[in-house]
Design an enzyme around this catalytic site. Structure first.
Site, short mmCIF file in Angstrom:
data_model
loop_
_atom_site.label_atom_id
_atom_site.label_comp_id
_atom_site.label_asym_id
_atom_site.label_seq_id
_atom_site.Cartn_x
_atom_site.Cartn_y
_atom_site.Cartn_z
N GLU A 134 -22.96 4.65 -0.43
CA GLU A 134 -23.36 3.28 -0.13
C GLU A 134 -22.23 2.31 -0.46
O GLU A 134 -22.01 1.34 0.26
CB GLU A 134 -24.62 2.91 -0.92
N CYS A 142 0.85 -1.19 0.00
CA CYS A 142 0.00 0.00 0.00
C CYS A 142 0.89 1.24 0.00
O CYS A 142 1.28 1.74 1.05
CB CYS A 142 -0.93 0.00 1.21
#
Length: 444
Positions: free
Chosen positions: A414, A95
């Site tokens: 969402e 990452c």
């Protein structure tokens, strides 16, 4: 007496409902603005992760509070250790975003730049964490009492129980955050994400005003082209003030101070170039055994790994009390995160959210005896299951994750909620394995 209901009552009721809804919306916007203002006060920037989570301010507040506590507040580990552990955790999943960010923060809190040359340059005590870091990141069911014992009885390099618990919390926090970063595609352009508009490294923990860095930009909406670009990790305000004083001073003093300023500027530029180069170091420098990765826990009848049954060791009944006792207050902060993400207002039904949570725990070897796993296949479409498993178990292989068709019609907030559920479920799973191993060591 006859009471007549006016036709005007219904438009008025509708109008009141709209006003109430608008007040709630404005309240949420003010909450986000307040969180971002705290970020600006502390570091002068709002990091990309916080911007992604801003659509859920209730959760964002809980997340930032926990993150600030484990990285900046009182605890057994020194600040440079904490950020270096975060670097080690983020590197396991390649990452770049988190590795770069914590490298900059590591230097900011006084960390030794030599450590950033690679894991072999770190102190032996930190290198001892490498094995448990690998296991928790990729195959947490392998976490054993022997790993805890090896760290706590390592002679001069041994860890205390309190130090180890804080280290484990940081590892699990950053592993799970990698899942969120890749799930939201935040890591797709690390070069641009690793710097804020004014050229300074972004902050991982906005609530940091207590550390003495309280430089606030004049406006949140200041275009980047009007902000003086600089490469320093600190504020340039002092330099501007000094130049103004020089212009107002006498000619002889002006020349003398200008010469001194030029010398300091050359030295500062050399140091900043070195720090910036280290900040953008290859994450693989902090990785050993790069071939270790997630393997299917299911279908292991021939193996000796046993399913982790929540009825035998749960967060509510066991993990919470242990971690809170060994690392004061962190249990309450983590518990608030878990509750917050599952109770967020959402289009997702409670059954769907529980299916996502339990599915992630299932692929990590954790089972609930009172749950019907047939609901997972009923509620989660195949493409969504593949997405969830990829982001949760091997996020380094999802640098450009494909949004499943079942999520495509949803609003961005969402979709972010799904990634928050993935992150928190993974965080709890890693903590359960680590805390169970610590418990076994303590009662052995």
């Amino acid at each position: 007496m006859i009471i007549c209901t006016s036709k005007m009552e219904y438009p008025l009721r509708t109008q009141c409902q709209r006003v109430h809804k608008q007040v709630m919306v404005n309240g949420e916007k003010e909450r986000v603005s307040l969180l971002f203002m705290k970020a600006l006060v502390s570091r002068g920037s709002v990091d990309a992760v916080s911007q992604q989570m801003a659509s859920h301010p209730q959760y964002l507040e809980s997340f930032l509070r926990t993150q600030h506590y484990i990285l900046h507040m009182d605890g057994p580990l020194p600040l440079p250790y904490r950020h270096y552990i975060a670097i080690m955790a983020a590197a396991r999943h390649h990452c770049n975003y988190l590795v770069y960010l914590h490298s900059a923060q590591f230097l900011r809190v006084g960390g030794d730049p030599v450590w950033l040359q690679g894991l072999e340059a770190a102190p032996p005590r930190l290198r001892l964490l490498d094995h448990i870091n690998k296991v928790l990141a990729h195959q947490p069911w392998l976490t054993a009492c022997s790993h805890i014992q090896a760290l706590l009885k390592a002679g001069e390099q041994c860890w205390s129980l309190a130090e180890l618990v804080q280290a484990v919390v940081i590892l699990a926090h950053c592993h799970s955050l990698c899942s969120f970063v890749f799930g939201c595609d935040t890591d797709s352009d690390p070069a641009s994400l690793s710097k804020s508009p004014n050229g300074t490294p972004p902050t991982f923990c906005p609530f940091d005003a207590a550390n003495g860095n309280t430089n606030v930009p004049q406006t949140l909406a200041t275009p980047s082209e009007h902000i003086p670009r600089r490469r320093s990790l600190d504020s340039s305000c002092d330099m501007v003030c000094l130049k103004e004083k020089i212009q107002k001073s006498q000619e002889e003093r002006e020349k003398r101070e200008e010469r001194l300023l030029q010398t300091q500027a050359l030295q500062q530029t050399d140091m900043e170039e070195e720090e910036e180069m280290i900040c953008f170091a290859d994450p693989t420098r902090f990785i050993t055994d790069p071939d270790l990765c997630y393997q299917e826990f299911a279908r292991r009848e021939e193996d000796h790994f046993q399913v982790f049954r929540v009825q035998d060791y749960s967060w509510e009944d066991h993990g919470f009390s242990l971690v809170n006792r060994l690392y004061s207050d962190i249990g309450h902060l983590l518990d608030d995160r878990f509750r917050s993400v599952t109770t967020l207002p959402s289009m997702h039904s409670p059954d769907l959210k529980r299916a996502i949570w339990n599915y992630i725990h299932c692929v990590l070897g954790i089972r609930y005896d009172d749950y019907d796993y047939g609901e997972v296949n009923q509620l989660l479409e195949r493409d969504l299951k593949l997405y969830i498993k990829s982001v949760a178990c091997f996020p380094d292989a999802t640098k450009t994750p494909v949004c499943p068709l079942s999520l495509a019609p949803l609003k961005p907030s969402e979709r972010i909620h799904v990634n928050l559920l993935i992150m928190e479920a993974r965080l709890q799973a890693e903590l359960l394995y680590a805390l169970r191993a610590i418990t076994q060591y303590m009662i052995a």
